[in-house]
Design a protein around this motif. Structure first.
Motif, PDB file in Angstrom:
ATOM      1  N   ILE A   1       5.207   0.214  -8.324  1.00 34.04           N
ATOM      2  CA  ILE A   1       5.197  -1.207  -7.929  1.00 34.04           C
ATOM      3  C   ILE A   1       4.118  -1.513  -6.889  1.00 34.04           C
ATOM      4  CG2 ILE A   1       6.866  -1.194  -5.983  1.00 34.04           C
ATOM      5  CD1 ILE A   1       8.164  -3.656  -7.551  1.00 34.04           C
ATOM      6  N   ALA A   2       3.447  -0.489  -6.385  1.00 33.22           N
ATOM      7  CA  ALA A   2       2.426  -0.683  -5.347  1.00 33.22           C
ATOM      8  C   ALA A   2       1.198  -1.401  -5.912  1.00 33.22           C
ATOM      9  CB  ALA A   2       2.016   0.660  -4.757  1.00 33.22           C
ATOM     10  N   ASP A   3       0.528  -2.166  -5.046  1.00 37.19           N
ATOM     11  CA  ASP A   3      -0.739  -2.811  -5.438  1.00 37.19           C
ATOM     12  C   ASP A   3      -1.883  -1.823  -5.366  1.00 37.19           C
ATOM     13  OD1 ASP A   3       0.071  -5.707  -5.676  1.00 37.19           O
ATOM     14  OD2 ASP A   3       0.839  -5.204  -3.692  1.00 37.19           O
ATOM     15  N   PHE A   4      -1.729  -0.834  -4.492  1.00 35.72           N
ATOM     16  CA  PHE A   4      -2.785   0.162  -4.324  1.00 35.72           C
ATOM     17  C   PHE A   4      -2.161   1.480  -3.892  1.00 35.72           C
ATOM     18  CE2 PHE A   4      -6.113   2.401  -1.975  1.00 35.72           C
ATOM     19  CZ  PHE A   4      -7.155   2.335  -2.880  1.00 35.72           C
ATOM     20  N   ILE A   5      -2.590   2.557  -4.554  1.00 34.96           N
ATOM     21  CA  ILE A   5      -2.124   3.911  -4.206  1.00 34.96           C
ATOM     22  C   ILE A   5      -3.352   4.699  -3.751  1.00 34.96           C
ATOM     23  CG2 ILE A   5      -0.895   5.971  -5.039  1.00 34.96           C
ATOM     24  CD1 ILE A   5      -0.051   4.146  -7.474  1.00 34.96           C
TER      25      ILE A   5
ATOM     26  N   LEU B   1       0.865  -1.177   0.000  1.00 32.00           N
ATOM     27  CA  LEU B   1       0.000   0.000   0.000  1.00 32.00           C
ATOM     28  C   LEU B   1       0.901   1.226   0.000  1.00 32.00           C
ATOM     29  CD1 LEU B   1      -2.635  -0.986   2.745  1.00 32.00           C
ATOM     30  CD2 LEU B   1      -2.686  -1.486   0.299  1.00 32.00           C
ATOM     31  N   ALA B   2       0.671   2.140  -0.924  1.00 29.25           N
ATOM     32  CA  ALA B   2       1.526   3.328  -1.019  1.00 29.25           C
ATOM     33  C   ALA B   2       0.695   4.597  -1.042  1.00 29.25           C
ATOM     34  CB  ALA B   2       2.399   3.252  -2.273  1.00 29.25           C
ATOM     35  N   HIS B   3       1.192   5.606  -0.353  1.00 30.36           N
ATOM     36  CA  HIS B   3       0.531   6.907  -0.387  1.00 30.36           C
ATOM     37  C   HIS B   3       0.940   7.644  -1.657  1.00 30.36           C
ATOM     38  CE1 HIS B   3      -0.711  10.970   0.822  1.00 30.36           C
ATOM     39  NE2 HIS B   3      -1.515  10.362   1.674  1.00 30.36           N
ATOM     40  N   TYR B   4       0.061   8.559  -2.104  1.00 29.00           N
ATOM     41  CA  TYR B   4       0.332   9.358  -3.307  1.00 29.00           C
ATOM     42  C   TYR B   4       1.625  10.170  -3.208  1.00 29.00           C
ATOM     43  CZ  TYR B   4      -4.420   8.668  -5.163  1.00 29.00           C
ATOM     44  OH  TYR B   4      -5.579   8.136  -5.681  1.00 29.00           O
ATOM     45  N   TYR B   5       2.131  10.396  -1.999  1.00 30.56           N
ATOM     46  CA  TYR B   5       3.320  11.228  -1.831  1.00 30.56           C
ATOM     47  C   TYR B   5       4.628  10.433  -1.918  1.00 30.56           C
ATOM     48  CZ  TYR B   5      -0.095  14.643   0.070  1.00 30.56           C
ATOM     49  OH  TYR B   5      -1.159  15.495   0.262  1.00 30.56           O
ATOM     50  N   GLN B   6       4.525   9.136  -2.192  1.00 32.21           N
ATOM     51  CA  GLN B   6       5.729   8.307  -2.312  1.00 32.21           C
ATOM     52  C   GLN B   6       6.443   8.580  -3.638  1.00 32.21           C
ATOM     53  OE1 GLN B   6       6.951   5.691   0.150  1.00 32.21           O
ATOM     54  NE2 GLN B   6       5.872   7.386   1.088  1.00 32.21           N
ATOM     55  N   ASP B   7       7.724   8.191  -3.684  1.00 30.15           N
ATOM     56  CA  ASP B   7       8.494   8.304  -4.929  1.00 30.15           C
ATOM     57  C   ASP B   7       7.814   7.525  -6.052  1.00 30.15           C
ATOM     58  OD1 ASP B   7      10.641   9.990  -4.569  1.00 30.15           O
ATOM     59  OD2 ASP B   7      11.902   8.460  -3.667  1.00 30.15           O
ATOM     60  N   GLU B   8       8.049   7.962  -7.278  1.00 35.04           N
ATOM     61  CA  GLU B   8       7.425   7.339  -8.460  1.00 35.04           C
ATOM     62  C   GLU B   8       7.706   5.838  -8.530  1.00 35.04           C
ATOM     63  OE1 GLU B   8       8.646   9.434 -11.962  1.00 35.04           O
ATOM     64  OE2 GLU B   8       7.924  11.375 -11.223  1.00 35.04           O
TER      65      GLU B   8
ATOM     66  N   GLU C   1      -8.508   6.183   1.850  1.00 33.57           N
ATOM     67  CA  GLU C   1      -8.540   5.038   0.925  1.00 33.57           C
ATOM     68  C   GLU C   1      -7.615   3.920   1.408  1.00 33.57           C
ATOM     69  OE1 GLU C   1      -9.289   7.622  -3.178  1.00 33.57           O
ATOM     70  OE2 GLU C   1      -7.280   7.346  -2.408  1.00 33.57           O
ATOM     71  N   LEU C   2      -6.449   4.310   1.918  1.00 29.69           N
ATOM     72  CA  LEU C   2      -5.481   3.311   2.395  1.00 29.69           C
ATOM     73  C   LEU C   2      -5.978   2.614   3.662  1.00 29.69           C
ATOM     74  CD1 LEU C   2      -2.185   5.291   1.729  1.00 29.69           C
ATOM     75  CD2 LEU C   2      -2.973   3.287   0.474  1.00 29.69           C
ATOM     76  N   ALA C   3      -6.651   3.360   4.541  1.00 27.86           N
ATOM     77  CA  ALA C   3      -7.214   2.758   5.764  1.00 27.86           C
ATOM     78  C   ALA C   3      -8.271   1.719   5.396  1.00 27.86           C
ATOM     79  CB  ALA C   3      -7.813   3.841   6.661  1.00 27.86           C
TER      80      ALA C   3
ATOM     81  N   SER D   1      -7.235  12.748  -2.737  1.00 28.35           N
ATOM     82  CA  SER D   1      -8.103  12.083  -3.725  1.00 28.35           C
ATOM     83  C   SER D   1      -9.107  13.073  -4.312  1.00 28.35           C
ATOM     84  CB  SER D   1      -8.832  10.898  -3.090  1.00 28.35           C
ATOM     85  OG  SER D   1      -9.574  11.303  -1.965  1.00 28.35           O
ATOM     86  N   GLY D   2      -9.549  14.016  -3.492  1.00 30.05           N
ATOM     87  CA  GLY D   2     -10.481  15.047  -3.973  1.00 30.05           C
ATOM     88  C   GLY D   2      -9.848  15.909  -5.052  1.00 30.05           C
ATOM     89  N   ILE D   3      -8.594  16.299  -4.838  1.00 28.57           N
ATOM     90  CA  ILE D   3      -7.865  17.107  -5.823  1.00 28.57           C
ATOM     91  C   ILE D   3      -7.722  16.327  -7.133  1.00 28.57           C
ATOM     92  CG2 ILE D   3      -5.583  18.090  -6.379  1.00 28.57           C
ATOM     93  CD1 ILE D   3      -5.376  18.919  -3.389  1.00 28.57           C
TER      94      ILE D   3
END
Length: 310
Positions: free
Chosen positions: A34-38, A22-29, A43-45, A216-218
């Motif tokens: 490689i994340a299963d879900f961003i 699980l990766a947050h949108y602020y992680q490196d590209e 959303e991550l919770a 996610s709203g943005i």
């Protein structure tokens, strides 16, 4: 280590260990790829709560992995870098907050998810920037409220909900870094642009924004609005997914007061995670997030109330 090797090994280990990243949108590209879900915090919770994986690899910051463990006591939760913290969570020490809470005994406590398990355990409700307005509005009008730890988000919620909130004085270093003067300069050069800002930003930035919302709203706003140029006032990692989603639109990161290399606001904590650290934490299954059961159960209650209301 070679990037191709790391990617192949991460894919192999995920399958072998029944792990999810699980990766947050602020992680490196590289990590987002490689994340299963961003996703954002909400959303991550939700994803952490509903996964069938045995191991959750949380590429984000400390409190996010902690939240995943609170929701999944029987799963192993690991994170690439134990020191990837959060200025909001760090700026709200449990012993100080306990005293603050005692000064307002007739108030219920709503805390932004960007806080430690100890703070969540002292809360009646948890919220994210995506559902904060809904959470506040679910509380009876006569009920007094403490809101912590983000003062900027609290001020925004006061305006949006017309409610009086007792605010803890905390802030996010990433969202306080934006320069209004530089933002206006860019806007004057791009007069058809729309400014999208995160509610953790300071009031003067929010006043200039055409849209205010969660990460996610943005993203949804930029995907659906017919405008072709956007100035984005949140952590610059959001631009990776957005660029793929709207290749025909121009995305300009809102400038900061610093003269840094990317001319944008980056979270140093989020960027502590790397592909190599991600591989090592999956391979070695550590650092592992562990929480004492009594604390976990106390912290779980306000999170579950939030997820029910969401």
């Amino acid at each position: 280590m070679n990037k191709d090797f790391l990617v192949q090994e991460i894919i192999r280990l995920k399958k072998e260990k029944n792990a999810i990243i699980l990766a947050h949108y602020y992680q490196d590209e590289e990590i987002q790829e490689i994340a299963d879900f961003i996703g954002d915090s909400l959303e991550l919770a939700k994803k952490a709560q509903n996964t069938n994986a045995d191991i959750i690899v949380f590429a984000g910051v400390h409190f996010m992995a902690e939240t995943a463990k609170i929701l999944n006591p029987n799963k192993k939760v690991v994170l690439p870098d134990w020191n990837a913290g959060c200025s909001l969570a760090d700026g709200c020490p449990p012993e100080d907050f306990k005293l603050f809470k005692e000064q307002h005994p007739d108030h219920i406590v709503v805390t932004y998810i960007n806080c430690s398990a100890q703070i969540k355990a002292m809360s009646d409700l948890v919220c994210t920037s995506a559902n904060a307005k809904k959470i506040i509005e679910s509380i009876p009008v006569e009920q007094k409220i403490i809101f912590a730890p983000d003062e900027n988000l609290g001020k925004y919620l006061q305006k949006e909900t017309k409610r009086e909130l007792v605010l803890w004085k905390g802030s996010c270093v990433v969202h306080e870094a934006f320069s209004l003067d530089k933002l206006i300069e860019i806007y004057n050069r791009n007069p058809t642009a729309k400014i999208a800002a995160h509610p953790e930003s300071e009031e003067h930035i929010l006043k200039a924004a055409h849209y205010i919302g969660s990460t996610s709203g943005i993203i949804n706003f930029i995907k659906t609005d017919p405008t072709t140029v956007f100035i984005v006032a949140t952590e610059a990692g959001i631009l990776h997914e957005l660029t793929k989603a709207v290749p025909d639109k121009t995305l300009i990161p809102a400038p900061t007061t610093d003269d840094n290399s990317c001319a944008c606001s980056e979270c140093a904590f989020m960027k502590m995670n790397t592909l190599e650290k991600l591989y090592l934490c999956l391979k070695n299954e550590r650092p592992e997030m562990l929480i004492k059961d009594e604390l976990r159960i106390q912290a779980l209650k306000p999170i579950e109330r939030m997820l029910e209301l969401s």
